[in-house]
Design a protein around this motif. Sequence first.
Motif, PDB file in Angstrom:
ATOM      1  N   GLU A 133       0.855  -1.192   0.000  1.00  0.00           N
ATOM      2  CA  GLU A 133       0.000   0.000   0.000  1.00  0.00           C
ATOM      3  C   GLU A 133       0.892   1.242   0.000  1.00  0.00           C
ATOM      4  OE1 GLU A 133      -2.816  -0.056   3.209  1.00  0.00           O
ATOM      5  OE2 GLU A 133      -3.585   1.943   2.744  1.00  0.00           O
ATOM      6  N   ASN A 171      -6.578   1.330   2.922  1.00  0.00           N
ATOM      7  CA  ASN A 171      -7.320   2.567   3.190  1.00  0.00           C
ATOM      8  C   ASN A 171      -6.930   3.671   2.212  1.00  0.00           C
ATOM      9  OD1 ASN A 171      -8.352   1.148   5.342  1.00  0.00           O
ATOM     10  ND2 ASN A 171      -7.038   2.095   6.876  1.00  0.00           N
ATOM     11  N   TRP A 210      -3.600   8.067   5.867  1.00  0.00           N
ATOM     12  CA  TRP A 210      -2.460   7.953   6.791  1.00  0.00           C
ATOM     13  C   TRP A 210      -1.851   9.315   7.109  1.00  0.00           C
ATOM     14  CZ3 TRP A 210      -3.236   3.550   8.829  1.00  0.00           C
ATOM     15  CH2 TRP A 210      -3.766   2.515   8.052  1.00  0.00           C
ATOM     16  N   GLU A 215     -12.403  -2.282   2.507  1.00  0.00           N
ATOM     17  CA  GLU A 215     -12.972  -2.144   3.863  1.00  0.00           C
ATOM     18  C   GLU A 215     -14.033  -1.041   3.947  1.00  0.00           C
ATOM     19  OE1 GLU A 215      -9.824  -1.886   6.796  1.00  0.00           O
ATOM     20  OE2 GLU A 215      -9.222  -3.964   6.400  1.00  0.00           O
ATOM     21  N   GLU A 241      -6.081  -9.520   3.252  1.00  0.00           N
ATOM     22  CA  GLU A 241      -5.220  -8.862   4.258  1.00  0.00           C
ATOM     23  C   GLU A 241      -5.197  -9.743   5.487  1.00  0.00           C
ATOM     24  OE1 GLU A 241      -5.608  -4.677   5.247  1.00  0.00           O
ATOM     25  OE2 GLU A 241      -6.303  -4.237   3.216  1.00  0.00           O
ATOM     26  N   TRP A 251      -0.419  -7.763  13.619  1.00  0.00           N
ATOM     27  CA  TRP A 251      -0.235  -6.294  13.569  1.00  0.00           C
ATOM     28  C   TRP A 251      -0.607  -5.723  14.928  1.00  0.00           C
ATOM     29  CZ3 TRP A 251      -3.681  -2.393  10.334  1.00  0.00           C
ATOM     30  CH2 TRP A 251      -3.110  -1.114  10.396  1.00  0.00           C
ATOM     31  N   ALA A 300      -0.308  -9.112   4.594  1.00  0.00           N
ATOM     32  CA  ALA A 300      -0.311  -7.649   4.606  1.00  0.00           C
ATOM     33  C   ALA A 300       0.645  -7.180   5.703  1.00  0.00           C
ATOM     34  CB  ALA A 300      -1.721  -7.134   4.873  1.00  0.00           C
ATOM     35  N   ILE A 346       4.156  -3.215   8.391  1.00  0.00           N
ATOM     36  CA  ILE A 346       3.570  -4.514   8.793  1.00  0.00           C
ATOM     37  C   ILE A 346       4.155  -5.625   7.914  1.00  0.00           C
ATOM     38  CG2 ILE A 346       1.365  -5.461   9.649  1.00  0.00           C
ATOM     39  CD1 ILE A 346      -0.093  -3.086   8.448  1.00  0.00           C
TER      40      ILE A 346
HETATM   41  O1  AHR Z   1      -2.776  -2.899   5.942  1.00  0.00           O
HETATM   42  C1  AHR Z   1      -3.024  -1.764   6.696  1.00  0.00           C
HETATM   43  C2  AHR Z   1      -4.477  -1.358   6.686  1.00  0.00           C
HETATM   44  O2  AHR Z   1      -5.241  -2.308   7.346  1.00  0.00           O
HETATM   45  C3  AHR Z   1      -5.113  -1.255   5.323  1.00  0.00           C
HETATM   46  O3  AHR Z   1      -4.909  -0.028   4.744  1.00  0.00           O
HETATM   47  C4  AHR Z   1      -6.567  -1.468   5.623  1.00  0.00           C
HETATM   48  O4  AHR Z   1      -7.238  -2.070   4.554  1.00  0.00           O
HETATM   49  C5  AHR Z   1      -6.587  -2.307   6.885  1.00  0.00           C
HETATM   50  O5  AHR Z   1      -7.398  -1.784   7.854  1.00  0.00           O
END
Ligand code: AHR
Length: 500
Positions: A27, A72, A97, A173, A293, A297, A346, A352
């Motif tokens: 991302e 996101n 972000w 999402e 994903e 995390w 992810a 991450i």
């Molecule tokens: O991978 C980080 C974030 O986690 C992504 O942007 C989102 O899709 C999820 O909430």
Amino acid sequence: MKQAKCILDKDYIIGGIDPRLYGSFIEHMGRAIYSGIYEPCHPVADEQGFRKDVIALVKGLKIPIIRYPGGNFVSGYNWVDGIGPRENRPRRLELAWSSIETNEIGIDEFADWAKKVNAAVMPAVNLGTGTPKEAGHMLEYCNHPSGTYWSDLRIKNGHKQPHKFKVWCLGNEMDGSWQICSLSADEYGRKARETAKIMKWIDSDVELVACGSSNTELPSYPEWDRIVLEYVYEYVDYYSLHRYYEPDEESNVADFLASFFEMENFIKTIISTVDYVKAKNRSKKTMYLSFDEWNVWYCKQVKLEKWKIAPAISEENYSLLDALVVGGLLCTLLKNSDRIRIACLAQLVNTIAPILTEKGGTAIKQTIYYPFQQVSTYGRGELIRPILRCPLFETKKYGEVPVLQSAAVYDAEKGNVNLFVLNCDQNEDINLSVNLRSFGDAEIIGHVVLDGPDMYAANSFKEPYKVMPREVQVNRERGNEFTVNLPKLSWNMIRFSIVS
Ligand code: AHR
């Protein structure tokens, strides 16, 4: 010593494993792109500014498909900002972000990079601020051969051949309040369905993924899924799941290790919901899943510093314990690969991620790199359902859970059976007897263990090889019943060669 027994039988071969189960995700978030995969001033940057050390580490993971550009991020992204001459590309406030997006990398550059790591791109279209019409434009730009405004623009921008991206995500999402322009299930269901119609009219070869619940903790789960599926069932090819795992409290190691148990329940609930809608629609089509994903995390620790270019966000430093949890989750994905066709770790670099880079410096493998690499390399072929008897362990959230989590595959081409096992016992080794009865004679060709005296040990730029798998000496006697020792708190890959 505790005992366990595992039978691997040819009659329990479930079917072929889709290699896209070992996909990943990048991302425009933190340093995933900028100073992650792309750093033009780095001493080992290639002619396009991509770091060759990172390319080599990514190739080592044997990833067939990479989801891009979000996450996101995609819900506020105008993909047109990232095409054409770099000097004309705008800098934007990036709201997901709270960063500045320079747009130096866009869809064309990412397609070039993905080729260098031997992966297909799985683009996501913006269904937050974006419209179905814009999603169609992006697809036309990427996949239409030539002779239209968007396809000719791609050619003008240096890509004569269409990218031919096959799998596309319809937003990200959209059920989450954190999402830019989040939607209700009815709003998303309708928007996704209309976008799917446009996209399939433009390119009937594409496969589409609709957004499922972002996690199991949202109050809308799983009702969101039923409602959305009722709109999109006949229009899309995959239904997505997302889930990240972290310990509730540091001391609760048992529950964290049992994350695979929660993932299994989540998958089963979504399969039931999808199949309910199939029955309700009197549909002949089976909906497959895209777990696009997943990872460990520590999301509660995310801190955002506003309006920086590529700030370090969520640069987890994974421990041995995290790698064990990832191993358990990999087994669950593999065990459910009769319904899960795509899954994306992810993410991939810095954010991450299994790979960490220093700006201007080196790139290292984190602990989670190893179980992913092993399953991605040796978890190919056909899935075998293991018949496993093992002791249970106590968890707060899930009650008693099997102390071993395992998955197995048969690679007929190579004549190998590969078994992956997580031992969650924190105090004792487990003696596992493996019976390969219907496969005939075999020999063990390798047993690789990831374990160690400190479950919180991690790799760092100073000590990049602190946590690494080790080869265990194996007895190469032929037979079809074997005994292996699974050390306490360990991830294991045991490989057999069938000799008759
Ligand atoms: O991978 C980080 C974030 O986690 C992504 O942007 C989102 O899709 C999820 O909430």
